[in-house]
Design a protein around this motif. Structure first.
Motif, PDB file in Angstrom:
ATOM      1  N   VAL A  42      -2.814 148.069  46.210  1.00 38.67           N
ATOM      2  CA  VAL A  42      -3.257 148.335  47.581  1.00 38.67           C
ATOM      3  C   VAL A  42      -3.759 149.767  47.764  1.00 38.67           C
ATOM      4  O   VAL A  42      -4.292 150.094  48.829  1.00 38.67           O
ATOM      5  CB  VAL A  42      -2.129 148.046  48.602  1.00 38.67           C
ATOM      6  CG1 VAL A  42      -1.722 146.583  48.558  1.00 38.67           C
ATOM      7  CG2 VAL A  42      -0.914 148.951  48.372  1.00 38.67           C
ATOM      8  N   VAL A  43      -3.591 150.623  46.776  1.00 36.62           N
ATOM      9  CA  VAL A  43      -4.051 152.008  46.879  1.00 36.62           C
ATOM     10  C   VAL A  43      -5.249 152.187  45.955  1.00 36.62           C
ATOM     11  O   VAL A  43      -5.173 151.908  44.762  1.00 36.62           O
ATOM     12  CB  VAL A  43      -2.927 152.998  46.520  1.00 36.62           C
ATOM     13  CG1 VAL A  43      -3.426 154.438  46.687  1.00 36.62           C
ATOM     14  CG2 VAL A  43      -1.708 152.759  47.402  1.00 36.62           C
ATOM     15  N   MET A  44      -6.366 152.664  46.515  1.00 40.18           N
ATOM     16  CA  MET A  44      -7.626 152.687  45.783  1.00 40.18           C
ATOM     17  C   MET A  44      -8.258 154.071  45.840  1.00 40.18           C
ATOM     18  O   MET A  44      -8.371 154.664  46.921  1.00 40.18           O
ATOM     19  CB  MET A  44      -8.597 151.667  46.389  1.00 40.18           C
ATOM     20  CG  MET A  44      -8.077 150.242  46.374  1.00 40.18           C
ATOM     21  SD  MET A  44      -9.213 149.086  47.201  1.00 40.18           S
ATOM     22  CE  MET A  44      -8.403 147.528  46.824  1.00 40.18           C
ATOM     23  N   PRO A  45      -8.694 154.600  44.701  1.00 39.32           N
ATOM     24  CA  PRO A  45      -9.361 155.904  44.703  1.00 39.32           C
ATOM     25  C   PRO A  45     -10.762 155.830  45.283  1.00 39.32           C
ATOM     26  O   PRO A  45     -11.512 154.876  45.026  1.00 39.32           O
ATOM     27  CB  PRO A  45      -9.405 156.277  43.219  1.00 39.32           C
ATOM     28  CG  PRO A  45      -9.348 154.978  42.485  1.00 39.32           C
ATOM     29  CD  PRO A  45      -8.522 154.061  43.348  1.00 39.32           C
ATOM     30  N   GLY A  46     -11.129 156.842  46.082  1.00 38.73           N
ATOM     31  CA  GLY A  46     -12.492 156.943  46.600  1.00 38.73           C
ATOM     32  C   GLY A  46     -13.381 157.679  45.624  1.00 38.73           C
ATOM     33  O   GLY A  46     -12.947 158.120  44.548  1.00 38.73           O
ATOM     34  N   VAL A  47     -14.636 157.861  46.007  1.00 36.80           N
ATOM     35  CA  VAL A  47     -15.643 158.390  45.096  1.00 36.80           C
ATOM     36  C   VAL A  47     -15.332 159.811  44.626  1.00 36.80           C
ATOM     37  O   VAL A  47     -15.711 160.192  43.510  1.00 36.80           O
ATOM     38  CB  VAL A  47     -17.037 158.326  45.753  1.00 36.80           C
ATOM     39  CG1 VAL A  47     -17.134 159.300  46.926  1.00 36.80           C
ATOM     40  CG2 VAL A  47     -18.138 158.601  44.754  1.00 36.80           C
ATOM     41  N   LEU A  48     -14.614 160.591  45.426  1.00 32.48           N
ATOM     42  CA  LEU A  48     -14.337 161.973  45.051  1.00 32.48           C
ATOM     43  C   LEU A  48     -13.124 162.130  44.137  1.00 32.48           C
ATOM     44  O   LEU A  48     -12.787 163.251  43.755  1.00 32.48           O
ATOM     45  CB  LEU A  48     -14.150 162.843  46.296  1.00 32.48           C
ATOM     46  CG  LEU A  48     -15.428 163.174  47.065  1.00 32.48           C
ATOM     47  CD1 LEU A  48     -15.138 164.124  48.228  1.00 32.48           C
ATOM     48  CD2 LEU A  48     -16.496 163.786  46.155  1.00 32.48           C
ATOM     49  N   ILE A  49     -12.492 161.029  43.788  1.00 25.50           N
ATOM     50  CA  ILE A  49     -11.385 161.141  42.823  1.00 25.50           C
ATOM     51  C   ILE A  49     -11.420 160.020  41.783  1.00 25.50           C
ATOM     52  O   ILE A  49     -10.726 160.094  40.762  1.00 25.50           O
ATOM     53  CB  ILE A  49     -10.021 161.171  43.547  1.00 25.50           C
ATOM     54  CG1 ILE A  49      -8.971 161.850  42.660  1.00 25.50           C
ATOM     55  CG2 ILE A  49      -9.579 159.774  43.955  1.00 25.50           C
ATOM     56  CD1 ILE A  49      -7.682 162.184  43.373  1.00 25.50           C
ATOM     57  N   ARG A  50     -12.236 159.004  42.014  1.00 24.89           N
ATOM     58  CA  ARG A  50     -12.271 157.881  41.083  1.00 24.89           C
ATOM     59  C   ARG A  50     -12.592 158.306  39.652  1.00 24.89           C
ATOM     60  O   ARG A  50     -11.926 157.875  38.715  1.00 24.89           O
ATOM     61  CB  ARG A  50     -13.251 156.800  41.537  1.00 24.89           C
ATOM     62  CG  ARG A  50     -13.220 155.575  40.621  1.00 24.89           C
ATOM     63  CD  ARG A  50     -14.439 154.718  40.763  1.00 24.89           C
ATOM     64  NE  ARG A  50     -15.669 155.436  40.464  1.00 24.89           N
ATOM     65  CZ  ARG A  50     -16.075 155.747  39.242  1.00 24.89           C
ATOM     66  NH1 ARG A  50     -15.348 155.436  38.197  1.00 24.89           N
ATOM     67  NH2 ARG A  50     -17.204 156.399  39.055  1.00 24.89           N
ATOM     68  N   PRO A  51     -13.622 159.180  39.408  1.00 27.50           N
ATOM     69  CA  PRO A  51     -13.881 159.575  38.022  1.00 27.50           C
ATOM     70  C   PRO A  51     -12.690 160.239  37.354  1.00 27.50           C
ATOM     71  O   PRO A  51     -12.453 160.057  36.160  1.00 27.50           O
ATOM     72  CB  PRO A  51     -15.066 160.541  38.152  1.00 27.50           C
ATOM     73  CG  PRO A  51     -15.735 160.151  39.426  1.00 27.50           C
ATOM     74  CD  PRO A  51     -14.616 159.756  40.338  1.00 27.50           C
ATOM     75  N   VAL A  52     -11.937 161.019  38.119  1.00 22.01           N
ATOM     76  CA  VAL A  52     -10.778 161.717  37.550  1.00 22.01           C
ATOM     77  C   VAL A  52      -9.714 160.711  37.121  1.00 22.01           C
ATOM     78  O   VAL A  52      -9.163 160.788  36.013  1.00 22.01           O
ATOM     79  CB  VAL A  52     -10.194 162.720  38.563  1.00 22.01           C
ATOM     80  CG1 VAL A  52      -9.026 163.492  37.957  1.00 22.01           C
ATOM     81  CG2 VAL A  52     -11.269 163.674  39.058  1.00 22.01           C
ATOM     82  N   ILE A  53      -9.423 159.750  38.001  1.00 24.10           N
ATOM     83  CA  ILE A  53      -8.401 158.746  37.669  1.00 24.10           C
ATOM     84  C   ILE A  53      -8.907 157.822  36.563  1.00 24.10           C
ATOM     85  O   ILE A  53      -8.143 157.410  35.687  1.00 24.10           O
ATOM     86  CB  ILE A  53      -8.008 157.974  38.940  1.00 24.10           C
ATOM     87  CG1 ILE A  53      -7.266 158.930  39.892  1.00 24.10           C
ATOM     88  CG2 ILE A  53      -7.161 156.760  38.606  1.00 24.10           C
ATOM     89  CD1 ILE A  53      -6.797 158.321  41.181  1.00 24.10           C
ATOM     90  N   GLN A  54     -10.185 157.513  36.567  1.00 27.30           N
ATOM     91  CA  GLN A  54     -10.784 156.730  35.477  1.00 27.30           C
ATOM     92  C   GLN A  54     -10.552 157.435  34.141  1.00 27.30           C
ATOM     93  O   GLN A  54     -10.106 156.833  33.154  1.00 27.30           O
ATOM     94  CB  GLN A  54     -12.274 156.567  35.721  1.00 27.30           C
ATOM     95  CG  GLN A  54     -13.091 156.152  34.509  1.00 27.30           C
ATOM     96  CD  GLN A  54     -14.560 156.443  34.681  1.00 27.30           C
ATOM     97  OE1 GLN A  54     -15.239 155.727  35.395  1.00 27.30           O
ATOM     98  NE2 GLN A  54     -15.052 157.505  34.044  1.00 27.30           N
ATOM     99  N   ASP A  55     -10.862 158.726  34.087  1.00 28.61           N
ATOM    100  CA  ASP A  55     -10.737 159.476  32.844  1.00 28.61           C
ATOM    101  C   ASP A  55      -9.277 159.700  32.472  1.00 28.61           C
ATOM    102  O   ASP A  55      -8.951 159.856  31.291  1.00 28.61           O
ATOM    103  CB  ASP A  55     -11.478 160.806  32.966  1.00 28.61           C
ATOM    104  CG  ASP A  55     -12.967 160.603  33.221  1.00 28.61           C
ATOM    105  OD1 ASP A  55     -13.505 159.563  32.806  1.00 28.61           O
ATOM    106  OD2 ASP A  55     -13.584 161.473  33.854  1.00 28.61           O
ATOM    107  N   ALA A  56      -8.397 159.692  33.480  1.00 28.30           N
ATOM    108  CA  ALA A  56      -6.965 159.841  33.208  1.00 28.30           C
ATOM    109  C   ALA A  56      -6.419 158.627  32.466  1.00 28.30           C
ATOM    110  O   ALA A  56      -5.658 158.764  31.508  1.00 28.30           O
ATOM    111  CB  ALA A  56      -6.211 160.049  34.517  1.00 28.30           C
ATOM    112  N   ILE A  57      -6.788 157.437  32.891  1.00 23.22           N
ATOM    113  CA  ILE A  57      -6.210 156.240  32.266  1.00 23.22           C
ATOM    114  C   ILE A  57      -6.927 155.843  30.984  1.00 23.22           C
ATOM    115  O   ILE A  57      -6.346 155.157  30.136  1.00 23.22           O
ATOM    116  CB  ILE A  57      -6.186 155.047  33.245  1.00 23.22           C
ATOM    117  CG1 ILE A  57      -7.585 154.536  33.566  1.00 23.22           C
ATOM    118  CG2 ILE A  57      -5.443 155.413  34.527  1.00 23.22           C
ATOM    119  CD1 ILE A  57      -7.607 153.248  34.389  1.00 23.22           C
TER     120      ILE A  57
END
Length: 492
Positions: free
Chosen positions: A284-299
């Motif tokens: 239910v918690v979703m990253p927006g455009v200003l943090i999605r790349p960071v979380i993508q690269d984290a995982i």
């Protein structure tokens, strides 16, 4: 210089297991093998992605997937194990971006879409196509009744059904088209993906004040350098969204210890409840455009990300979040630019005497191109006569130059202005004189710049196999340049 090792603490094995199962269901031919590579910490990861559009989305979606696979192959050839991953942005809720598809048909460009957005805030990954998809496929068949195109529509109809969801159909299409060279397909809403995101979602909430300050400072720096902001951060806004009742709304900090949803009348809730949701139900918690790349690269422990110019323009705003959230930033490559040029169109271009470079130029003038030497030779004589006339004006006024300067300047300007108008009219007249060549040139313009834009932004990914056959993907792999600053002309 590409990062050599996976960041400490990144364990991709649970994620890889989830992707293996999902990709096998999509029909990915190498799902198990590529997922095993992803699980290996020695493997470099090349990431690209896009929101799943109707019938594969715009052509650049396909070229990004091909480019990621090509980059991974380049790393392999250099001696480093690598795997490509395509991030399907199913959490986005921009229905208008996903619900259309354009095709070059015999009578010109035609756009097909699913109509109005029935639920504006619903993530695209939760949406099914509805009955409208059958009508669109029927219209496509009727609009281009060739055997090849009809067969391709039959293939699309296997995945694009009323009950099918956007992400599922998109993934099956890419797996089919790209075959053994298809990147691993990552649905952003897949439970294994959301479980992998939990530590960084929680860290974003725990460090919410620092995140807000970092985004504000980076945005101010972008503005000071004279660049427009892609996203204007607002005080108290989080880069995270929350899914409730099928609606994806931005999280805002109501106070130091409470949060609410933008546009919702519900009372604020304790931040502790948000952290509990991340721990127990991270879907239910979703990253927006200003943090999605960071979380993508984290995982994923990304080594290289392949991005379009619009995506790259966000990076200066979000760059500080990599250090703040303890994520290693990857290298970035600009996605390739693609234009498909069949042999018959190339011959027509040669016949009208215009180069592809001229045709694609922002200042290309069809009248000048068609007028050619005929108009230029006549205009040259006129320009010489005008130069003689202005010289004569200055000579005649020389004895009283100080008094006549303004009159000479004004008359000279009128001569040049009149000459420019005459030149435009003469060029247009010569251009119109050859109606056959003009009609061909206009069709060529529409071919290489449909609707006045680039092919890759307008034409559907599915236009290519419907027109040229599925072997077009092989040609993309063979002819695509990984240099994003150059246009790759794909000959078919």
């Amino acid at each position: 210089e590409l990062p050599r090792e996976l960041s400490a603490g990144v364990d991709r094995r649970p994620l890889a297991a989830g992707l293996a199962e999902a990709n096998d269901s999509y029909g990915h031919l190498r799902a198990t093998e590529m997922a095993a590579r992803l699980a290996d910490p020695a493997t470099a990861v090349v990431v690209t992605g896009q929101q799943p559009g109707l019938f594969g989305g715009p052509l650049y979606t396909l070229s990004k997937a091909v480019a990621a696979a090509r980059w991974a192959a380049e790393l392999e050839a250099a001696g480093r194990p690598a795997v490509a991953v395509f991030w399907m942005a199913t959490e986005d809720h921009d229905f208008r971006e996903s619900s259309w598809s354009s095709f070059q048909l015999a009578n010109g460009l035609r756009r097909f879409d699913l109509g109005d957005d029935p639920q504006e805030l619903m993530p695209v990954g939760m949406r099914s196509f509805g009955e409208g998809i059958e009508a669109i496929l029927a219209e496509l068949r009727a609009a281009n009744p060739s055997d090849r195109f009809t067969a391709w529509c039959d293939t699309l109809s296997q995945w694009y059904t009323p009950t099918a969801r956007f992400g599922e159909a998109f993934a099956r299409l890419l797996a089919h088209l790209l075959g053994e060279r298809c990147p691993l397909l990552l649905d952003a809403m897949l439970p294994a993906v959301k479980q992998a995101q939990r530590p960084w979602l929680r860290r974003t909430v725990d460090r919410r004040e620092e995140v807000e300050l970092a985004l504000a400072a980076a945005s101010d720096a972008v503005v000071e350098r004279g660049h427009p902001l892609q996203v204007a951060p607002q005080p108290g806004s989080s880069p995270l969204f929350f899914l409730r009742g099928g609606e994806r709304r931005r999280i805002v900090w109501a106070s130091e210890e409470t949060w609410s949803l933008r546009g919702s009348d519900a009372p604020p809730l304790p931040v502790a409840e948000l952290l509990t949701a991340i721990d127990e139900n991270p879907t239910v918690v979703m990253p927006g455009v200003l943090i999605r790349p960071v979380i993508q690269d984290a995982i994923l422990g990304t080594t290289l990300q392949v991005m379009g110019p619009g995506e790259i323009s966000y990076l200066p705003q979000l760059a500080p979040l990599y250090d703040l959230l303890a994520v290693a930033a990857p290298a970035t490559a600009l996605r390739p630019q693609v234009l498909v040029l069949p042999a018959n169109q190339a011959k027509k271009l040669e016949a009208v005497g215009v180069t592809l470079e001229q045709l694609l130029g922002s200042e290309f003038d069809p009248d000048k191109a068609l007028a050619g030497a005929a108009a230029e030779s006549r205009l040259s004589a006129v320009e010489k006569a005008a130069a003689t006339l202005t010289a004569a004006l200055q000579e005649a006024a020389e004895p009283v130059a100080a008094e006549m300067k303004n009159a000479v300047d004004k008359t000279t300007a009128q001569i040049h202005r009149g000459l420019e108008q005459f030149e435009g009219r003469l060029t247009a007249a010569f251009g119109r004189a050859d109606g056959v060549r003009r009609a061909r040139l206009e069709k060529l313009q529409e071919w290489v710049r449909p609707a006045g834009s680039s092919q890759e932004r307008v034409l559907s990914t599915s236009d290519l196999p419907g027109r040229y056959g599925e072997d077009i993907v092989t040609r993309l792999f063979e002819q695509l340049s990984l240099d994003g600053s150059r246009l790759a002309v794909i000959a078919v």
